[in-house]
Scaffold this motif. Structure first.
Motif, PDB file in Angstrom:
ATOM      1  N   ALA A  60      18.112  -8.795  -9.048  1.00 14.69           N
ATOM      2  CA  ALA A  60      17.946  -8.593 -10.488  1.00 14.69           C
ATOM      3  C   ALA A  60      18.257  -7.158 -10.907  1.00 14.69           C
ATOM      4  CB  ALA A  60      16.525  -8.961 -10.905  1.00 14.69           C
ATOM      5  N   GLY A  61      18.709  -6.357  -9.948  1.00 12.07           N
ATOM      6  CA  GLY A  61      19.110  -4.991 -10.265  1.00 12.07           C
ATOM      7  C   GLY A  61      17.973  -3.996 -10.319  1.00 12.07           C
ATOM      8  N   MET A  62      16.873  -4.306  -9.634  1.00  8.85           N
ATOM      9  CA  MET A  62      15.710  -3.417  -9.661  1.00  8.85           C
ATOM     10  C   MET A  62      15.606  -2.582  -8.390  1.00  8.85           C
ATOM     11  SD  MET A  62      12.751  -5.759 -11.403  1.00  8.85           S
ATOM     12  CE  MET A  62      12.975  -6.486 -13.042  1.00  8.85           C
ATOM     13  N   VAL A  63      14.847  -1.511  -8.492  1.00  7.32           N
ATOM     14  CA  VAL A  63      14.560  -0.648  -7.346  1.00  7.32           C
ATOM     15  C   VAL A  63      13.161  -0.989  -6.848  1.00  7.32           C
ATOM     16  CG1 VAL A  63      14.222   1.730  -6.578  1.00  7.32           C
ATOM     17  CG2 VAL A  63      16.003   1.197  -8.269  1.00  7.32           C
ATOM     18  N   VAL A  64      13.049  -1.355  -5.568  1.00  8.54           N
ATOM     19  CA  VAL A  64      11.770  -1.791  -5.008  1.00  8.54           C
ATOM     20  C   VAL A  64      10.960  -0.602  -4.500  1.00  8.54           C
ATOM     21  CG1 VAL A  64      10.668  -3.132  -3.172  1.00  8.54           C
ATOM     22  CG2 VAL A  64      12.666  -4.047  -4.369  1.00  8.54           C
ATOM     23  N   VAL A  65       9.690  -0.533  -4.922  1.00  8.39           N
ATOM     24  CA  VAL A  65       8.740   0.457  -4.408  1.00  8.39           C
ATOM     25  C   VAL A  65       7.570  -0.321  -3.804  1.00  8.39           C
ATOM     26  CG1 VAL A  65       7.118   2.295  -5.002  1.00  8.39           C
ATOM     27  CG2 VAL A  65       9.387   2.227  -6.075  1.00  8.39           C
ATOM     28  N   VAL A  66       7.275  -0.083  -2.524  1.00 11.16           N
ATOM     29  CA  VAL A  66       6.262  -0.859  -1.809  1.00 11.16           C
ATOM     30  C   VAL A  66       4.864  -0.278  -2.013  1.00 11.16           C
ATOM     31  CG1 VAL A  66       5.506  -1.674   0.468  1.00 11.16           C
ATOM     32  CG2 VAL A  66       7.948  -1.564  -0.078  1.00 11.16           C
ATOM     33  N   ILE A  67       3.905  -1.175  -2.290  1.00 11.52           N
ATOM     34  CA  ILE A  67       2.496  -0.801  -2.412  1.00 11.52           C
ATOM     35  C   ILE A  67       1.790  -1.200  -1.119  1.00 11.52           C
ATOM     36  CG2 ILE A  67       0.373  -1.097  -3.756  1.00 11.52           C
ATOM     37  CD1 ILE A  67       2.701   0.153  -5.313  1.00 11.52           C
ATOM     38  N   SER A  68       1.001  -0.299  -0.564  1.00  8.51           N
ATOM     39  CA  SER A  68       0.342  -0.585   0.714  1.00  8.51           C
ATOM     40  C   SER A  68      -0.902  -1.453   0.524  1.00  8.51           C
ATOM     41  CB  SER A  68      -0.037   0.720   1.422  1.00  8.51           C
ATOM     42  OG  SER A  68      -0.912   1.490   0.620  1.00  8.51           O
ATOM     43  N   CYS A  69      -1.309  -2.107   1.623  1.00 10.10           N
ATOM     44  CA  CYS A  69      -2.495  -2.960   1.627  1.00 10.10           C
ATOM     45  C   CYS A  69      -3.505  -2.425   2.646  1.00 10.10           C
ATOM     46  CB  CYS A  69      -2.120  -4.397   1.988  1.00 10.10           C
ATOM     47  SG  CYS A  69      -1.066  -5.198   0.767  1.00 10.10           S
ATOM     48  N   ASN A  70      -4.783  -2.775   2.466  1.00  6.38           N
ATOM     49  CA  ASN A  70      -5.801  -2.318   3.415  1.00  6.38           C
ATOM     50  C   ASN A  70      -5.898  -3.268   4.609  1.00  6.38           C
ATOM     51  OD1 ASN A  70      -7.331  -4.548   2.587  1.00  6.38           O
ATOM     52  ND2 ASN A  70      -8.549  -3.343   1.136  1.00  6.38           N
ATOM     53  N   GLU A  71      -6.873  -3.022   5.482  1.00  8.29           N
ATOM     54  CA  GLU A  71      -6.974  -3.800   6.717  1.00  8.29           C
ATOM     55  C   GLU A  71      -7.319  -5.272   6.466  1.00  8.29           C
ATOM     56  OE1 GLU A  71     -10.890  -1.742   5.866  1.00  8.29           O
ATOM     57  OE2 GLU A  71      -8.769  -1.202   5.876  1.00  8.29           O
ATOM     58  N   ASN A  72      -7.851  -5.583   5.277  1.00  6.15           N
ATOM     59  CA  ASN A  72      -8.183  -6.970   4.944  1.00  6.15           C
ATOM     60  C   ASN A  72      -7.037  -7.698   4.255  1.00  6.15           C
ATOM     61  OD1 ASN A  72     -10.849  -6.772   5.944  1.00  6.15           O
ATOM     62  ND2 ASN A  72     -11.496  -5.753   4.060  1.00  6.15           N
ATOM     63  N   GLY A  73      -5.944  -6.975   4.007  1.00  4.13           N
ATOM     64  CA  GLY A  73      -4.798  -7.589   3.353  1.00  4.13           C
ATOM     65  C   GLY A  73      -4.776  -7.445   1.849  1.00  4.13           C
ATOM     66  N   ASN A  74      -5.837  -6.823   1.283  1.00  5.19           N
ATOM     67  CA  ASN A  74      -5.877  -6.612  -0.159  1.00  5.19           C
ATOM     68  C   ASN A  74      -4.993  -5.430  -0.559  1.00  5.19           C
ATOM     69  OD1 ASN A  74      -7.906  -8.571  -1.076  1.00  5.19           O
ATOM     70  ND2 ASN A  74      -9.294  -7.390   0.219  1.00  5.19           N
ATOM     71  N   ILE A  75      -4.457  -5.502  -1.780  1.00  4.04           N
ATOM     72  CA  ILE A  75      -3.672  -4.393  -2.318  1.00  4.04           C
ATOM     73  C   ILE A  75      -4.558  -3.157  -2.444  1.00  4.04           C
ATOM     74  CG2 ILE A  75      -2.501  -3.556  -4.405  1.00  4.04           C
ATOM     75  CD1 ILE A  75      -1.597  -6.482  -4.850  1.00  4.04           C
ATOM     76  N   ARG A  76      -4.052  -2.030  -1.993  1.00  7.95           N
ATOM     77  CA  ARG A  76      -4.780  -0.760  -2.186  1.00  7.95           C
ATOM     78  C   ARG A  76      -4.576  -0.311  -3.629  1.00  7.95           C
ATOM     79  NH1 ARG A  76      -2.952   3.762   1.497  1.00  7.95           N
ATOM     80  NH2 ARG A  76      -4.149   4.878  -0.092  1.00  7.95           N
ATOM     81  N   VAL A  77      -5.622  -0.485  -4.434  1.00 14.68           N
ATOM     82  CA  VAL A  77      -5.521  -0.215  -5.865  1.00 14.68           C
ATOM     83  C   VAL A  77      -5.234   1.263  -6.130  1.00 14.68           C
ATOM     84  CG1 VAL A  77      -6.717  -0.380  -8.088  1.00 14.68           C
ATOM     85  CG2 VAL A  77      -7.024  -2.170  -6.374  1.00 14.68           C
ATOM     86  N   ASP A  78      -5.752   2.139  -5.262  1.00 14.06           N
ATOM     87  CA  ASP A  78      -5.489   3.575  -5.460  1.00 14.06           C
ATOM     88  C   ASP A  78      -4.009   3.888  -5.277  1.00 14.06           C
ATOM     89  OD1 ASP A  78      -5.654   2.993  -2.720  1.00 14.06           O
ATOM     90  OD2 ASP A  78      -6.394   4.988  -2.189  1.00 14.06           O
ATOM     91  N   ASP A  79      -3.370   3.244  -4.289  1.00 16.47           N
ATOM     92  CA  ASP A  79      -1.938   3.449  -4.067  1.00 16.47           C
ATOM     93  C   ASP A  79      -1.126   2.868  -5.220  1.00 16.47           C
ATOM     94  OD1 ASP A  79       0.256   4.373  -2.418  1.00 16.47           O
ATOM     95  OD2 ASP A  79       0.685   2.268  -1.973  1.00 16.47           O
ATOM     96  N   LEU A  80      -1.554   1.696  -5.704  1.00 22.02           N
ATOM     97  CA  LEU A  80      -0.890   1.091  -6.856  1.00 22.02           C
ATOM     98  C   LEU A  80      -0.960   2.028  -8.063  1.00 22.02           C
ATOM     99  CD1 LEU A  80       0.324  -1.204  -8.610  1.00 22.02           C
ATOM    100  CD2 LEU A  80      -2.011  -2.066  -8.881  1.00 22.02           C
TER     101      LEU A  80
END
Length: 229
Positions: free
Chosen positions: A66-86
């Motif tokens: 779709a012509g976008m640039v991907v930026v990866v958000i990290s997850c914690n040890e439980n698999g949840n999105i790290r909201v602080d990184d987001l």
């Protein structure tokens, strides 16, 4: 039309397009609609797509197509999105943020407890939220994804709504969108003769995708009813 209406009621979205033939094509169509939305608002520079490291591989592939640039958000040890990184990355790219791709429940079965907060962060920085509905079977009848804060979502009829799946098909991955995105759903030249520049180009050569198998999902939803679902 009745199937579209039923899917709107189930998900809480304003409008549904049955055109995409698969989940990945639904992702792609949703991202094209979001890109078109930003361009229509004179913000073509918004091309950054935030994707959690837990996401299905089709997510970054669709974003790139779709012509976008991907930026990866990290997850914690439980698999949840790290909201602080987001939050850090949403703020860092706020002038170019287009959207976030959020799988809920996630690919490895995690309900993001901060899902509403995640959507709020993305919206606060000018982005849209695409929710990957591949695992919607776990949500139907319990919650409506639009109420979580999502702006667009694909739903796999071949997983959640009874169409047999496997061995390469058949599949249908319709998308639901909030009201502000409904003008950017994929058009089809066979049924839409207007010269409107707002609608997204077709993602399938047929107006309603794999229309011949849609009655399976329509019948399943109709027979189950709200209580059954």
């Amino acid at each position: 039309s009745d199937l579209e209406d039923k899917l709107c009621k189930i998900t809480g979205f304003s409008k549904v397009s049955l055109q995409p033939n698969s989940g990945s094509q639904g992702e792609y169509a949703s991202l094209l609609a979001i890109r078109k939305f930003h361009k229509q608002n004179n913000q073509p520079e918004r091309n950054v797509c935030l994707i959690p490291s837990s996401a299905h591989g089709t997510n970054p592939a669709s974003a790139t197509l779709a012509g976008m640039v991907v930026v990866v958000i990290s997850c914690n040890e439980n698999g949840n999105i790290r909201v602080d990184d987001l939050e850090d990355k949403a703020v860092e790219f706020r002038d170019r943020l287009s959207c976030m791709m959020l799988t809920y429940p996630s690919t490895h079965g995690v309900y993001e407890e901060e899902v509403k907060r995640i959507c709020e962060i993305v919206h606060a920085n000018g982005g849209q939220v695409y929710l990957d509905g591949a695992n919607m079977n776990a949500l139907v009848g319990l919650s409506r994804v639009a109420e979580l804060g999502a702006d667009a979502c694909h739903m796999n009829l071949h997983k959640t709504f009874a169409i047999p799946h496997g061995g390469g098909g058949p599949g249908v991955g319709p998308i639901g969108v909030a009201k502000h995105l409904q003008d950017f759903l994929p058009r089809n030249a066979l049924i839409d003769k207007s010269s409107s520049q707002t609608k997204t180009t077709s993602v399938s050569s047929a107006p309603w995708g794999s229309a011949s198998i849609l009655p399976i999902s329509w019948a399943y939803i109709s027979m189950m009813g709200g209580q059954g679902l």
